[in-house]
Design a protein around this motif. Structure first.
Motif, PDB file in Angstrom:
ATOM      1  N   LEU A 119     114.941  42.830  23.594  1.00 21.68           N
ATOM      2  CA  LEU A 119     115.119  41.785  24.600  1.00 21.68           C
ATOM      3  C   LEU A 119     116.580  41.360  24.666  1.00 21.68           C
ATOM      4  CD1 LEU A 119     113.918  39.634  26.558  1.00 21.68           C
ATOM      5  CD2 LEU A 119     113.634  38.171  24.563  1.00 21.68           C
ATOM      6  N   ASP A 120     117.114  41.273  25.886  1.00 27.97           N
ATOM      7  CA  ASP A 120     118.438  40.726  26.138  1.00 27.97           C
ATOM      8  C   ASP A 120     118.236  39.438  26.940  1.00 27.97           C
ATOM      9  OD1 ASP A 120     121.015  40.105  26.747  1.00 27.97           O
ATOM     10  OD2 ASP A 120     121.461  41.962  27.837  1.00 27.97           O
ATOM     11  N   LYS A 121     118.185  38.307  26.217  1.00 30.96           N
ATOM     12  CA  LYS A 121     117.870  37.017  26.867  1.00 30.96           C
ATOM     13  C   LYS A 121     118.864  36.654  27.955  1.00 30.96           C
ATOM     14  CE  LYS A 121     115.486  34.209  23.457  1.00 30.96           C
ATOM     15  NZ  LYS A 121     115.624  33.025  22.625  1.00 30.96           N
ATOM     16  N   ASP A 122     120.141  36.893  27.708  1.00 30.12           N
ATOM     17  CA  ASP A 122     121.185  36.482  28.656  1.00 30.12           C
ATOM     18  C   ASP A 122     121.064  37.219  29.990  1.00 30.12           C
ATOM     19  OD1 ASP A 122     122.158  34.833  26.651  1.00 30.12           O
ATOM     20  OD2 ASP A 122     123.496  36.393  25.881  1.00 30.12           O
ATOM     21  N   ALA A 123     120.673  38.476  29.941  1.00 33.22           N
ATOM     22  CA  ALA A 123     120.543  39.278  31.162  1.00 33.22           C
ATOM     23  C   ALA A 123     119.111  39.260  31.702  1.00 33.22           C
ATOM     24  CB  ALA A 123     120.974  40.717  30.900  1.00 33.22           C
ATOM     25  N   PHE A 124     118.197  38.534  31.031  1.00 29.01           N
ATOM     26  CA  PHE A 124     116.783  38.503  31.424  1.00 29.01           C
ATOM     27  C   PHE A 124     116.238  39.927  31.532  1.00 29.01           C
ATOM     28  CE2 PHE A 124     118.486  34.483  32.940  1.00 29.01           C
ATOM     29  CZ  PHE A 124     117.529  33.583  32.500  1.00 29.01           C
ATOM     30  N   LYS A 125     116.511  40.724  30.491  1.00 29.79           N
ATOM     31  CA  LYS A 125     116.164  42.139  30.539  1.00 29.79           C
ATOM     32  C   LYS A 125     115.485  42.555  29.246  1.00 29.79           C
ATOM     33  CE  LYS A 125     119.576  45.185  30.519  1.00 29.79           C
ATOM     34  NZ  LYS A 125     120.663  46.046  30.994  1.00 29.79           N
ATOM     35  N   GLY A 126     114.475  43.395  29.368  1.00 29.17           N
ATOM     36  CA  GLY A 126     113.798  43.949  28.206  1.00 29.17           C
ATOM     37  C   GLY A 126     113.756  45.455  28.311  1.00 29.17           C
ATOM     38  N   THR A 127     113.836  46.124  27.165  1.00 29.77           N
ATOM     39  CA  THR A 127     113.822  47.586  27.137  1.00 29.77           C
ATOM     40  C   THR A 127     112.734  48.065  26.190  1.00 29.77           C
ATOM     41  OG1 THR A 127     116.222  47.521  27.407  1.00 29.77           O
ATOM     42  CG2 THR A 127     115.258  49.622  26.782  1.00 29.77           C
ATOM     43  N   VAL A 128     112.034  49.114  26.598  1.00 32.06           N
ATOM     44  CA  VAL A 128     111.052  49.762  25.727  1.00 32.06           C
ATOM     45  C   VAL A 128     111.825  50.824  24.955  1.00 32.06           C
ATOM     46  CG1 VAL A 128     108.890  51.044  25.620  1.00 32.06           C
ATOM     47  CG2 VAL A 128     109.252  49.357  27.436  1.00 32.06           C
ATOM     48  N   LYS A 129     112.130  50.529  23.681  1.00 26.99           N
ATOM     49  CA  LYS A 129     112.921  51.460  22.879  1.00 26.99           C
ATOM     50  C   LYS A 129     112.135  52.723  22.556  1.00 26.99           C
ATOM     51  CE  LYS A 129     114.023  48.635  19.564  1.00 26.99           C
ATOM     52  NZ  LYS A 129     114.614  48.021  18.372  1.00 26.99           N
ATOM     53  N   LEU A 130     110.905  52.549  22.101  1.00 24.26           N
ATOM     54  CA  LEU A 130     110.046  53.676  21.791  1.00 24.26           C
ATOM     55  C   LEU A 130     108.598  53.246  21.952  1.00 24.26           C
ATOM     56  CD1 LEU A 130     109.387  52.975  18.399  1.00 24.26           C
ATOM     57  CD2 LEU A 130     111.761  53.669  18.470  1.00 24.26           C
ATOM     58  N   LEU A 131     107.689  54.178  21.848  1.00 22.65           N
ATOM     59  CA  LEU A 131     106.273  53.850  22.026  1.00 22.65           C
ATOM     60  C   LEU A 131     105.742  53.155  20.776  1.00 22.65           C
ATOM     61  CD1 LEU A 131     105.019  57.065  23.821  1.00 22.65           C
ATOM     62  CD2 LEU A 131     105.693  54.893  24.816  1.00 22.65           C
ATOM     63  N   PRO A 132     104.749  52.274  20.941  1.00 20.52           N
ATOM     64  CA  PRO A 132     104.230  51.546  19.773  1.00 20.52           C
ATOM     65  C   PRO A 132     103.464  52.458  18.822  1.00 20.52           C
ATOM     66  CG  PRO A 132     102.894  51.091  21.709  1.00 20.52           C
ATOM     67  CD  PRO A 132     104.067  51.901  22.176  1.00 20.52           C
ATOM     68  N   VAL A 133     103.459  52.090  17.557  1.00 20.24           N
ATOM     69  CA  VAL A 133     102.637  52.770  16.548  1.00 20.24           C
ATOM     70  C   VAL A 133     101.616  51.754  16.041  1.00 20.24           C
ATOM     71  CG1 VAL A 133     104.390  54.453  15.858  1.00 20.24           C
ATOM     72  CG2 VAL A 133     104.321  52.232  14.744  1.00 20.24           C
ATOM     73  N   ARG A 134     100.628  52.202  15.311  1.00 23.21           N
ATOM     74  CA  ARG A 134      99.530  51.325  14.882  1.00 23.21           C
ATOM     75  C   ARG A 134     100.029  50.118  14.086  1.00 23.21           C
ATOM     76  NH1 ARG A 134      96.374  47.973  14.994  1.00 23.21           N
ATOM     77  NH2 ARG A 134      94.291  47.949  14.130  1.00 23.21           N
ATOM     78  N   GLU A 135     101.067  50.292  13.292  1.00 20.82           N
ATOM     79  CA  GLU A 135     101.585  49.196  12.476  1.00 20.82           C
ATOM     80  C   GLU A 135     102.183  48.076  13.333  1.00 20.82           C
ATOM     81  OE1 GLU A 135     102.442  52.573  11.625  1.00 20.82           O
ATOM     82  OE2 GLU A 135     100.656  52.450  10.376  1.00 20.82           O
ATOM     83  N   ASP A 136     102.597  48.397  14.565  1.00 20.16           N
ATOM     84  CA  ASP A 136     103.173  47.382  15.458  1.00 20.16           C
ATOM     85  C   ASP A 136     102.112  46.453  16.034  1.00 20.16           C
ATOM     86  OD1 ASP A 136     105.730  48.382  15.111  1.00 20.16           O
ATOM     87  OD2 ASP A 136     105.554  49.750  16.813  1.00 20.16           O
ATOM     88  N   ILE A 137     100.857  46.882  16.010  1.00 23.33           N
ATOM     89  CA  ILE A 137      99.779  46.076  16.571  1.00 23.33           C
ATOM     90  C   ILE A 137      99.184  45.258  15.431  1.00 23.33           C
ATOM     91  CG2 ILE A 137      97.604  46.127  17.858  1.00 23.33           C
ATOM     92  CD1 ILE A 137      98.527  48.952  18.830  1.00 23.33           C
ATOM     93  N   THR A 138      99.564  43.987  15.375  1.00 26.00           N
ATOM     94  CA  THR A 138      99.217  43.154  14.229  1.00 26.00           C
ATOM     95  C   THR A 138      97.895  42.411  14.400  1.00 26.00           C
ATOM     96  OG1 THR A 138     100.538  41.371  15.174  1.00 26.00           O
ATOM     97  CG2 THR A 138     101.623  42.817  13.578  1.00 26.00           C
ATOM     98  N   MET A 139      97.291  42.499  15.564  1.00 23.22           N
ATOM     99  CA  MET A 139      96.034  41.787  15.786  1.00 23.22           C
ATOM    100  C   MET A 139      94.913  42.410  14.951  1.00 23.22           C
ATOM    101  SD  MET A 139      96.321  41.270  19.861  1.00 23.22           S
ATOM    102  CE  MET A 139      96.904  42.919  20.100  1.00 23.22           C
ATOM    103  N   PRO A 140      93.958  41.587  14.508  1.00 24.71           N
ATOM    104  CA  PRO A 140      92.861  42.108  13.668  1.00 24.71           C
ATOM    105  C   PRO A 140      91.824  42.845  14.510  1.00 24.71           C
ATOM    106  CG  PRO A 140      92.555  39.778  14.054  1.00 24.71           C
ATOM    107  CD  PRO A 140      93.872  40.148  14.685  1.00 24.71           C
ATOM    108  N   ILE A 141      92.134  44.079  14.869  1.00 22.25           N
ATOM    109  CA  ILE A 141      91.242  44.878  15.704  1.00 22.25           C
ATOM    110  C   ILE A 141      90.755  46.071  14.891  1.00 22.25           C
ATOM    111  CG2 ILE A 141      91.100  46.339  17.758  1.00 22.25           C
ATOM    112  CD1 ILE A 141      93.265  44.580  19.012  1.00 22.25           C
ATOM    113  N   GLN A 142      89.448  46.278  14.906  1.00 17.75           N
ATOM    114  CA  GLN A 142      88.864  47.442  14.244  1.00 17.75           C
ATOM    115  C   GLN A 142      88.471  48.432  15.339  1.00 17.75           C
ATOM    116  OE1 GLN A 142      85.811  45.145  12.250  1.00 17.75           O
ATOM    117  NE2 GLN A 142      86.763  45.632  10.276  1.00 17.75           N
ATOM    118  N   GLU A 143      89.435  49.241  15.738  1.00 20.13           N
ATOM    119  CA  GLU A 143      89.221  50.149  16.868  1.00 20.13           C
ATOM    120  C   GLU A 143      88.140  51.196  16.607  1.00 20.13           C
ATOM    121  OE1 GLU A 143      92.659  51.756  14.462  1.00 20.13           O
ATOM    122  OE2 GLU A 143      92.164  49.810  15.265  1.00 20.13           O
TER     123      GLU A 143
END
Length: 152
Positions: A119-143
């Protein structure tokens, strides 16, 4: 069944949409349950929520529907668009004075931003650096329970 309903409620999607995501995840290579979560995480409305432009996924969905954002320089008003690595989301010039967005951006420091986003707050811009992995999803979901439900 409860796990599926919980995930649907978290991401704010309807049953038919969810089934479509599951079928797409099932066709992809890899673990079906993780693929499902990756597809849900990569939705445009979820990415905007994760970047902190909105206080909730519902608010993010509405902001997208009202064309407050551009995706790679083009107007984006479909909440279910799948973002890819390298995509750039930017708040449109006219929307930078919206009070709820500025409040959410100030509050994002407490919530934190996932490692796969930038996130670049000053430019109101966000970038997707890479695709998410399972460890990035912190919600308690039992898929795995969702996969078992649809496998019957």
């Amino acid at each position: 069944m409860r796990e599926k309903q919980k995930v649907r409620r978290i991401y704010g999607i309807l049953e038919n949409q969810f089934r479509g995501y599951f079928e797409s995840a099932d066709r992809m290579k890899g673990v079906t349950g993780e693929n499902l979560l990756f597809l849900l995480e990569r939705r445009l409305d979820n990415v905007i929520y994760r970047l902190g432009f909105a206080a909730s996924r519902t608010e993010a969905r509405q902001l997208v529907r009202h064309s407050h954002f551009t995706l790679n320089g083009r107007k984006a008003n479909i909440p279910s668009i799948q973002v890819k690595a390298g995509d750039v989301l930017q708040l449109r010039e006219k929307s930078r004075k919206v009070a709820s967005i500025t409040e959410s951006l100030e509050a994002v420091v407490r919530r934190g931003i996932p490692q796969w986003l930038e996130l670049d707050k000053d430019a109101f811009k966000g970038t997707v650096k890479l695709l998410p992995v399972r460890e990035d999803i912190t919600m308690p979901i039992q898929e795995q329970l969702i996969v078992e439900l649809y496998s019957k």
